[in-house]
Scaffold this motif. Structure first.
Motif, short mmCIF file in Angstrom:
data_model
loop_
_atom_site.label_atom_id
_atom_site.label_comp_id
_atom_site.label_asym_id
_atom_site.label_seq_id
_atom_site.Cartn_x
_atom_site.Cartn_y
_atom_site.Cartn_z
N THR A 1 -1.55 -22.52 39.90
CA THR A 1 -1.03 -24.06 40.51
C THR A 1 -0.47 -24.17 42.17
O THR A 1 -0.98 -25.30 42.17
CB THR A 1 0.08 -22.77 39.81
OG1 THR A 1 0.13 -22.59 38.40
CG2 THR A 1 0.85 -24.49 39.63
N SER B 1 -4.29 -25.43 43.16
CA SER B 1 -4.42 -26.09 43.26
C SER B 1 -3.15 -27.82 43.94
O SER B 1 -3.38 -29.14 43.59
CB SER B 1 -4.07 -27.13 40.93
OG SER B 1 -3.40 -26.48 40.78
N LEU B 2 -2.04 -27.67 43.54
CA LEU B 2 -1.31 -28.16 44.43
C LEU B 2 -2.04 -29.38 45.97
O LEU B 2 -1.26 -29.70 46.23
CB LEU B 2 0.21 -27.89 43.98
CG LEU B 2 0.75 -27.72 43.37
CD1 LEU B 2 2.51 -27.52 42.75
CD2 LEU B 2 1.16 -29.52 42.24
#
Length: 91
Positions: free
Chosen positions: A48, A51-52
């Motif tokens: 996560t 991807s951020l």
């Protein structure tokens, strides 16, 4: 190109931290009580954050690395060896 290199650096940090967590927990707890759930949470959290970092250009590399480091410490606090050590210190 700069964005790719920064994302790659964060990815390397996430992989190394997750591998270190897995090795430390295997050494401390053994194969019988390995914390698979916490390892899975660490992997999903790392993906996560990566991807951020890739999606938002204004996110600094230091922020992503620091956020994952704090998340790894938080996940490590809720494993059985750490809880047993805290119980022995308090009790």
């Amino acid at each position: 190109m700069k964005k790719r290199i920064q994302t790659l650096l964060v990815s390397v940090f996430v992989v190394l931290t997750t591998a270190t967590f897995g090795y430390a927990e295997f050494s401390a707890a053994g194969a019988g009580s390995f914390p698979y759930f916490q390892l899975g949470c660490l992997i999903v959290g790392g993906m996560t954050i990566i991807s951020l970092k890739h999606k938002y250009e204004k996110m600094y590399t230091n922020e992503a690395v620091g956020a994952f480091a704090l998340y790894a410490v938080l996940v490590a606090l809720f494993t059985n060896p750490v809880i047993d050590a805290l119980k022995s210190i308090v009790g």
